[in-house]
Motif scaffolding. Structure first.
Motif, short mmCIF file in Angstrom:
data_model
loop_
_atom_site.label_atom_id
_atom_site.label_comp_id
_atom_site.label_asym_id
_atom_site.label_seq_id
_atom_site.Cartn_x
_atom_site.Cartn_y
_atom_site.Cartn_z
N ALA A 169 0.82 -1.21 0.00
CA ALA A 169 0.00 0.00 0.00
C ALA A 169 0.86 1.26 0.00
N ALA A 170 2.17 1.10 0.18
CA ALA A 170 3.10 2.24 0.15
C ALA A 170 3.92 2.17 -1.14
N ASP A 171 4.35 3.32 -1.63
CA ASP A 171 5.08 3.33 -2.89
C ASP A 171 6.51 2.82 -2.77
N ASP A 172 7.06 2.80 -1.55
CA ASP A 172 8.49 2.50 -1.43
C ASP A 172 8.83 1.03 -1.62
N TRP A 173 7.83 0.15 -1.77
CA TRP A 173 8.13 -1.26 -2.01
C TRP A 173 8.89 -1.46 -3.31
N THR A 214 -4.56 -14.82 -3.99
CA THR A 214 -5.27 -14.72 -2.71
C THR A 214 -4.60 -13.73 -1.77
N ALA A 215 -4.33 -12.54 -2.28
CA ALA A 215 -3.64 -11.55 -1.45
C ALA A 215 -4.22 -10.14 -1.60
N LEU A 216 -4.50 -9.71 -2.82
CA LEU A 216 -4.85 -8.31 -3.04
C LEU A 216 -6.26 -7.95 -2.58
N HIS A 217 -7.08 -8.96 -2.26
CA HIS A 217 -8.44 -8.65 -1.78
C HIS A 217 -8.40 -7.94 -0.43
N TRP A 218 -7.25 -8.00 0.27
CA TRP A 218 -7.15 -7.32 1.56
C TRP A 218 -6.97 -5.80 1.40
N MET A 219 -6.60 -5.35 0.21
CA MET A 219 -6.32 -3.93 0.02
C MET A 219 -7.61 -3.15 -0.22
N PRO A 228 -9.91 -0.38 -2.03
CA PRO A 228 -9.91 -0.06 -3.46
C PRO A 228 -8.94 1.05 -3.84
N GLU A 229 -8.86 2.09 -3.03
CA GLU A 229 -7.94 3.18 -3.38
C GLU A 229 -6.48 2.75 -3.26
N GLN A 230 -6.20 1.83 -2.33
CA GLN A 230 -4.84 1.29 -2.22
C GLN A 230 -4.50 0.44 -3.44
N LEU A 231 -5.46 -0.36 -3.86
CA LEU A 231 -5.24 -1.21 -5.02
C LEU A 231 -5.04 -0.38 -6.28
N ALA A 232 -5.82 0.69 -6.42
CA ALA A 232 -5.64 1.59 -7.56
C ALA A 232 -4.23 2.17 -7.58
N GLY A 233 -3.74 2.55 -6.40
CA GLY A 233 -2.38 3.07 -6.30
C GLY A 233 -1.34 2.02 -6.64
N LEU A 234 -1.56 0.80 -6.18
CA LEU A 234 -0.62 -0.29 -6.49
C LEU A 234 -0.56 -0.53 -7.99
N GLU A 277 -2.07 -6.10 9.86
CA GLU A 277 -1.53 -6.20 8.52
C GLU A 277 -2.63 -6.03 7.46
N HIS A 278 -3.84 -6.32 7.80
CA HIS A 278 -4.94 -6.24 6.84
C HIS A 278 -6.12 -5.54 7.49
N HIS A 279 -6.92 -4.87 6.65
CA HIS A 279 -8.18 -4.39 7.18
C HIS A 279 -9.11 -5.58 7.33
N ASP A 280 -10.24 -5.36 7.97
CA ASP A 280 -11.13 -6.46 8.33
C ASP A 280 -12.00 -6.86 7.14
N GLY A 281 -11.64 -7.95 6.47
CA GLY A 281 -12.48 -8.48 5.41
C GLY A 281 -11.94 -8.19 4.02
N SER A 282 -12.74 -8.57 3.02
CA SER A 282 -12.34 -8.43 1.63
C SER A 282 -12.90 -7.14 1.04
N ASN A 283 -12.20 -6.60 0.04
CA ASN A 283 -12.73 -5.42 -0.64
C ASN A 283 -13.91 -5.76 -1.55
#
Length: 258
Positions: free
Chosen positions: A101-105, A120-125, A127-133, A217-223
């Motif tokens: 979710a951060a650009d420095d990765w 089975t990983a990006l559903h934790w992000m 929507p705005e974080q995923l758009a940024g990724l 590490e994750h928000h609660d649930g899927s996007n």
């Protein structure tokens, strides 16, 4: 943070078994993702392949088997999962602890990306974080490079029931029902005295495993984004084409081409 190879292998085998309870066609999904990678890098001498949210390295290991010339970067926010990956797979990939979710990765990237995968990983992000990724990844992807994301994605309104029935039926036919759950796996991992040196300070949460500082590490649930939502975000982020390339009920692989 180090884990002995045999101990890491034991826990990753157990991880793979519990994941199959949620993804009965997990190995087929893996194969599809690697098919896409292999096609995308077929003319690249030393392709850079990024595994987003790599966990303990299960998908990265399968990529290395099929594309041994690839430089694989496994990125995950959880240092314990990365420690397991390093313990079992060693230098098969460059294992990096970083928040997607951060650009420095992207500091972990040795050059332009030729293929990126996630399972089975990006559903934790969010929507705005995923758009940024997707924007960040597109900016670091070579022309013709791909992103392939396999996950449980939301289906059209009114089809959730039938899609769930497809998944439940497949689980029964595959013999993966009754497997250890995700939370049970984490509880057992944190209770293993052989891992005390690397699990110290970790505590449990009903929604996520938390670190010593209490940061989830994750928000609660899927996007609960759909394949169409992912395609829209990929196109907005700079990919030239995006859409579904494989699906079984909610189990979907969405790909984007740069």
């Amino acid at each position: 943070m180090t884990v002995a190879p045999d101990l890491a292998a034991e826990w990753i085998d157990r991880w793979d078994a519990q994941q199959e309870g949620y993804v009965p066609d997990r190995e087929e999904r893996f194969a599809v993702l690697v098919d896409i990678v292999e096609h995308a890098v077929r003319e690249v001498a030393e392709p850079v392949v990024v595994d987003l949210g790599c966990g303990p390295g299960s998908l990265a290991a399968r990529i290395a088997e099929r594309v041994p010339r690839a430089v694989i970067i496994g990125v995950d926010a959880d240092p314990l999962l990365i420690a397991l990956a390093r313990g079992r797979y060693g230098d098969l990939a460059r294992w990096e602890v970083a928040d997607l979710a951060a650009d420095d990765w992207t500091a972990a990237l040795p050059g332009p990306v030729h293929a990126a995968v996630s399972t089975t990983a990006l559903h934790w992000m969010l929507p705005e974080q995923l758009a940024g990724l997707y924007r960040t990844l597109a900016a670091h992807t070579a022309p013709g490079g791909v992103l392939a994301n396999g996950d449980h994605l939301a289906v059209a309104e009114g089809l959730a029931g039938p899609a769930a029935a497809v998944g439940a039926g497949r689980a029964l036919r595959s013999g993966v029902t009754g497997r250890e759950g995700w939370t049970d796996w984490w509880d057992a991992l944190l209770d293993d005295p052989r891992l005390a040196g690397v699990t110290a300070g970790r505590r449990r949460s009903t929604s996520a495993v938390q670190d010593a500082a209490g940061e989830s590490e994750h928000h609660d649930g899927s996007n609960r984004l759909s394949a169409a939502d992912h395609a829209r975000l990929l196109l907005a982020g700079g990919y030239s084409g995006a859409g579904v390339v494989w699906q079984h009920g909610e189990d979907t692989v969405v790909a984007g081409v740069r």
